[in-house]
Design a protein around this motif. Structure first.
Motif, PDB file in Angstrom:
ATOM      1  N   GLU A 318       0.827  -1.214   0.000  1.00 28.48           N
ATOM      2  CA  GLU A 318       0.000   0.000   0.000  1.00 28.48           C
ATOM      3  C   GLU A 318       0.860   1.263   0.000  1.00 28.48           C
ATOM      4  N   HIS A 319       1.930   1.248   0.763  1.00 27.32           N
ATOM      5  CA  HIS A 319       2.826   2.409   0.815  1.00 27.32           C
ATOM      6  C   HIS A 319       3.605   2.545  -0.499  1.00 27.32           C
ATOM      7  N   SER A 320       4.091   1.434  -1.016  1.00 26.11           N
ATOM      8  CA  SER A 320       4.936   1.473  -2.212  1.00 26.11           C
ATOM      9  C   SER A 320       4.151   1.913  -3.446  1.00 26.11           C
ATOM     10  N   ARG A 321       2.866   1.627  -3.469  1.00 22.35           N
ATOM     11  CA  ARG A 321       2.035   2.079  -4.600  1.00 22.35           C
ATOM     12  C   ARG A 321       2.098   3.598  -4.758  1.00 22.35           C
ATOM     13  N   LYS A 322       2.140   4.314  -3.645  1.00 23.11           N
ATOM     14  CA  LYS A 322       2.150   5.777  -3.707  1.00 23.11           C
ATOM     15  C   LYS A 322       3.454   6.289  -4.316  1.00 23.11           C
ATOM     16  N   VAL A 323       4.542   5.578  -4.048  1.00 22.80           N
ATOM     17  CA  VAL A 323       5.808   5.955  -4.662  1.00 22.80           C
ATOM     18  C   VAL A 323       5.776   5.623  -6.146  1.00 22.80           C
ATOM     19  N   ARG A 324       5.219   4.452  -6.473  1.00 20.22           N
ATOM     20  CA  ARG A 324       5.128   4.057  -7.881  1.00 20.22           C
ATOM     21  C   ARG A 324       4.337   5.087  -8.690  1.00 20.22           C
ATOM     22  N   ALA A 325       3.291   5.621  -8.107  1.00 17.24           N
ATOM     23  CA  ALA A 325       2.457   6.590  -8.818  1.00 17.24           C
ATOM     24  C   ALA A 325       3.161   7.934  -9.004  1.00 17.24           C
ATOM     25  N   ALA A 326       4.214   8.182  -8.224  1.00 18.29           N
ATOM     26  CA  ALA A 326       4.844   9.506  -8.222  1.00 18.29           C
ATOM     27  C   ALA A 326       6.034   9.625  -9.164  1.00 18.29           C
ATOM     28  N   VAL A 327       6.625   8.491  -9.578  1.00 18.22           N
ATOM     29  CA  VAL A 327       7.860   8.546 -10.358  1.00 18.22           C
ATOM     30  C   VAL A 327       7.814   7.567 -11.522  1.00 18.22           C
ATOM     31  N   ASN A 328       8.745   7.751 -12.457  1.00 19.36           N
ATOM     32  CA  ASN A 328       8.847   6.876 -13.614  1.00 19.36           C
ATOM     33  C   ASN A 328      10.102   6.008 -13.613  1.00 19.36           C
ATOM     34  N   LEU A 329      11.090   6.324 -12.759  1.00 20.44           N
ATOM     35  CA  LEU A 329      12.322   5.544 -12.761  1.00 20.44           C
ATOM     36  C   LEU A 329      12.057   4.142 -12.233  1.00 20.44           C
ATOM     37  N   PRO A 330      12.939   3.172 -12.519  1.00 14.72           N
ATOM     38  CA  PRO A 330      12.735   1.809 -12.039  1.00 14.72           C
ATOM     39  C   PRO A 330      12.644   1.730 -10.518  1.00 14.72           C
ATOM     40  N   LEU A 331      11.713   0.913 -10.044  1.00 12.14           N
ATOM     41  CA  LEU A 331      11.514   0.693  -8.618  1.00 12.14           C
ATOM     42  C   LEU A 331      11.552  -0.799  -8.320  1.00 12.14           C
ATOM     43  N   THR A 332      12.183  -1.143  -7.215  1.00 11.53           N
ATOM     44  CA  THR A 332      12.180  -2.520  -6.730  1.00 11.53           C
ATOM     45  C   THR A 332      11.216  -2.627  -5.560  1.00 11.53           C
ATOM     46  N   TYR A 333      10.260  -3.566  -5.691  1.00 11.73           N
ATOM     47  CA  TYR A 333       9.354  -3.813  -4.564  1.00 11.73           C
ATOM     48  C   TYR A 333      10.013  -4.792  -3.601  1.00 11.73           C
ATOM     49  N   LEU A 334       9.970  -4.470  -2.305  1.00  8.98           N
ATOM     50  CA  LEU A 334      10.524  -5.312  -1.252  1.00  8.98           C
ATOM     51  C   LEU A 334       9.502  -5.405  -0.140  1.00  8.98           C
ATOM     52  N   GLY A 335       9.391  -6.597   0.460  1.00  9.34           N
ATOM     53  CA  GLY A 335       8.529  -6.743   1.632  1.00  9.34           C
ATOM     54  C   GLY A 335       7.513  -7.844   1.503  1.00  9.34           C
ATOM     55  N   GLY A 336       7.852  -9.049   1.977  1.00 10.50           N
ATOM     56  CA  GLY A 336       6.887 -10.141   2.017  1.00 10.50           C
ATOM     57  C   GLY A 336       6.671 -10.853   0.707  1.00 10.50           C
ATOM     58  N   VAL A 337       7.700 -10.881  -0.151  1.00  9.43           N
ATOM     59  CA  VAL A 337       7.599 -11.630  -1.416  1.00  9.43           C
ATOM     60  C   VAL A 337       8.104 -13.042  -1.156  1.00  9.43           C
ATOM     61  N   ARG A 338       7.226 -14.033  -1.278  1.00 12.12           N
ATOM     62  CA  ARG A 338       7.654 -15.418  -1.067  1.00 12.12           C
ATOM     63  C   ARG A 338       6.885 -16.424  -1.918  1.00 12.12           C
ATOM     64  N   SER A 339       6.380 -15.960  -3.068  1.00 15.04           N
ATOM     65  CA  SER A 339       5.697 -16.877  -3.976  1.00 15.04           C
ATOM     66  C   SER A 339       5.696 -16.302  -5.383  1.00 15.04           C
ATOM     67  N   ALA A 340       5.430 -17.178  -6.352  1.00 10.74           N
ATOM     68  CA  ALA A 340       5.285 -16.724  -7.732  1.00 10.74           C
ATOM     69  C   ALA A 340       4.130 -15.742  -7.852  1.00 10.74           C
ATOM     70  N   ALA A 341       3.068 -15.979  -7.094  1.00  7.82           N
ATOM     71  CA  ALA A 341       1.922 -15.071  -7.136  1.00  7.82           C
ATOM     72  C   ALA A 341       2.303 -13.677  -6.672  1.00  7.82           C
ATOM     73  N   ASN A 342       3.169 -13.587  -5.662  1.00  5.73           N
ATOM     74  CA  ASN A 342       3.636 -12.278  -5.197  1.00  5.73           C
ATOM     75  C   ASN A 342       4.453 -11.569  -6.271  1.00  5.73           C
ATOM     76  N   VAL A 343       5.317 -12.307  -6.963  1.00  6.49           N
ATOM     77  CA  VAL A 343       6.118 -11.723  -8.038  1.00  6.49           C
ATOM     78  C   VAL A 343       5.215 -11.213  -9.144  1.00  6.49           C
ATOM     79  N   VAL A 344       4.227 -12.007  -9.509  1.00 12.41           N
ATOM     80  CA  VAL A 344       3.271 -11.599 -10.546  1.00 12.41           C
ATOM     81  C   VAL A 344       2.559 -10.323 -10.126  1.00 12.41           C
ATOM     82  N   GLN A 345       2.113 -10.262  -8.866  1.00  8.81           N
ATOM     83  CA  GLN A 345       1.398  -9.068  -8.409  1.00  8.81           C
ATOM     84  C   GLN A 345       2.290  -7.832  -8.473  1.00  8.81           C
TER      85      GLN A 345
END
Length: 414
Positions: A318-345
């Motif tokens: 929820e927090h990272s979405r706000k950063v994604r909406a604000a910039v165009n440079l590449p972003l890495t999502y971190l926090g609770g990724v432990r499945s293929a479904a999480n990577v897809v999301q």
């Protein structure tokens, strides 16, 4: 930033190349920086080399070596490596091992500021954005901190640049400037720590001036040869701390300054350590602390810890979405990724890469399995006992896999 993708297409994207400044990664799954406890007396060990080599062999595109201090005073503790002439050779052995498996290596360059447990410093008090009472010092015996002067800041920015040059000489493909978790640069960014009344305090943009100077010096030093990443917090997880709106503004400033990618994290080492992991530290993390002051401080922190009803995947989304909406440079999502479904999301949400840590400690080859299995799920239980294991003789290990052999952790990487 891209639009929504179908699951199969999103996973295809996750395993497509990603260009960051002067380098191109083979896919978009990276190993985030974590303290492995594998640099006794500050020397990268053979255990550290093997740890990162296994992750590279397991399919990760980029593996990040954590907490590479930019100066002696920048270290948090004595067993933390510093990027200098003494560590160039063992770090080169590590990067060579990673490169043999087709992956890239990143050095996380950092300064602890007032978050330090060193027995000796070159200054009377540890440096920070502001002076006064040092909360960390209640645990380390350094009860007061010192506000950095203009001269201090200029010298520190030069140290970051020099550390980046040494990282390049040691074969690193990228450097990650640590601007989160309560270390020096986040002490400037954080409204909890920064109470300056000059140009470096006040608004979010003013608090970001010194971290921006560091980024510019590092870009000037190595930006043509190495990818320059910044790790920032999307929430400090505590009342009065930085939030996603602050992070979005900081991200815009870092983008304008030329950062090649941002790694999004959260939490603070003192105020909200549970936020870093999306779940509390195990009780033994407190019970096994020898220093009675530290033990008491950790118990007090436990009282402010929120109640957790089990581990929540994608806990910074929820927090990272706000950063994604604000910039165009590449972003890495971190926090609770432990499945293929999480990577897809994460890919569907428009993030350019995902960062894993605990899942790769449990299974270094997890990235290769993500490529093979559309329904891959990590066996990691997010118990956080690996956090405690960093202080064992063999260094960080998954308790489900058993402790590490301590012997390789006594031998310099070669």
């Amino acid at each position: 930033m891209t639009g929504p993708r179908e699951p199969a297409k999103a996973m295809t994207t996750a395993f497509s190349p990603l260009t960051l400044g002067p380098i191109t990664l083979r896919n978009r799954v990276i190993k985030s920086a974590t303290n492995e406890g594998m640099a006794p007396r500050g020397v990268p060990s053979q255990a550290l080399l093997k740890h990162h080599e296994c992750i590279a062999a397991g399919g990760a595109a980029l593996t990040t070596v954590a907490y590479c201090a930019v100066s002696p005073d920048a270290r948090t503790f004595v067993d933390q490596p510093q990027l200098d002439s003494a560590t160039r050779t063992p770090f080169r052995a590590l990067t060579d091992a990673v490169h043999r498996h087709g992956a890239a290596a990143s050095a996380q360059i950092t300064h602890g500021g007032c978050f330090t447990f060193l027995p000796d410093l070159s200054t009377r008090r540890p440096l920070s954005s502001s002076g006064g009472l040092n909360k960390v010092g209640l645990m380390s015996g350094r009860f007061f901190k010192q506000a950095m002067s203009e001269r201090d800041m200029d010298a520190c920015a030069a140290q970051f640049a020099q550390a980046a040059r040494l990282a390049r000489e040691a074969g690193f493909d990228a450097v990650e400037i640590h601007m989160g978790h309560g270390y020096l640069l986040s002490q400037f960014l954080s409204p909890l720590y920064n109470h300056r009344r000059d140009a470096y305090g006040g608004s979010t943009a003013q608090r970001a001036l010194f971290p921006l100077r560091v980024l510019r010096r590092v870009l000037d030093a190595v930006g043509r040869d190495c990818a320059v990443l910044c790790k920032i917090g999307v929430t400090e997880g505590v009342k009065g701390g930085g939030n996603a709106e602050d992070a979005a503004e900081i991200a815009q400033l870092l983008e304008a300054e030329g950062a090649h990618m941002l790694v999004l994290s959260g939490g603070m080492n003192v105020e909200s350590v549970w936020q870093l992991f999306g779940s509390p530290l195990p009780d033994e993390a407190r019970a096994n602390v020898e220093n009675p002051v530290v033990r008491a401080a950790m118990r007090l922190q436990k009282l402010t810890e929120p109640r957790f009803d089990g581990f929540r995947e994608m806990y910074f989304l929820e927090h990272s979405r706000k950063v994604r909406a604000a910039v165009n440079l590449p972003l890495t999502y971190l926090g609770g990724v432990r499945s293929a479904a999480n990577v897809v999301q994460a890919m569907q949400e428009g993030f350019d890469a995902v960062a894993l840590a605990r899942a790769l400690l449990f299974e270094p080859g997890f990235v290769n399995r993500l490529r093979r299995e559309a329904d891959a799920v990590s066996g990691c239980t997010s118990c956080n006992r690996c956090v405690v294991s960093m202080y064992t003789p063999g260094g960080t290990a998954c308790v489900l896999q058993g402790e590490n052999d301590p012997a390789p952790n006594r031998v310099p990487a070669a």
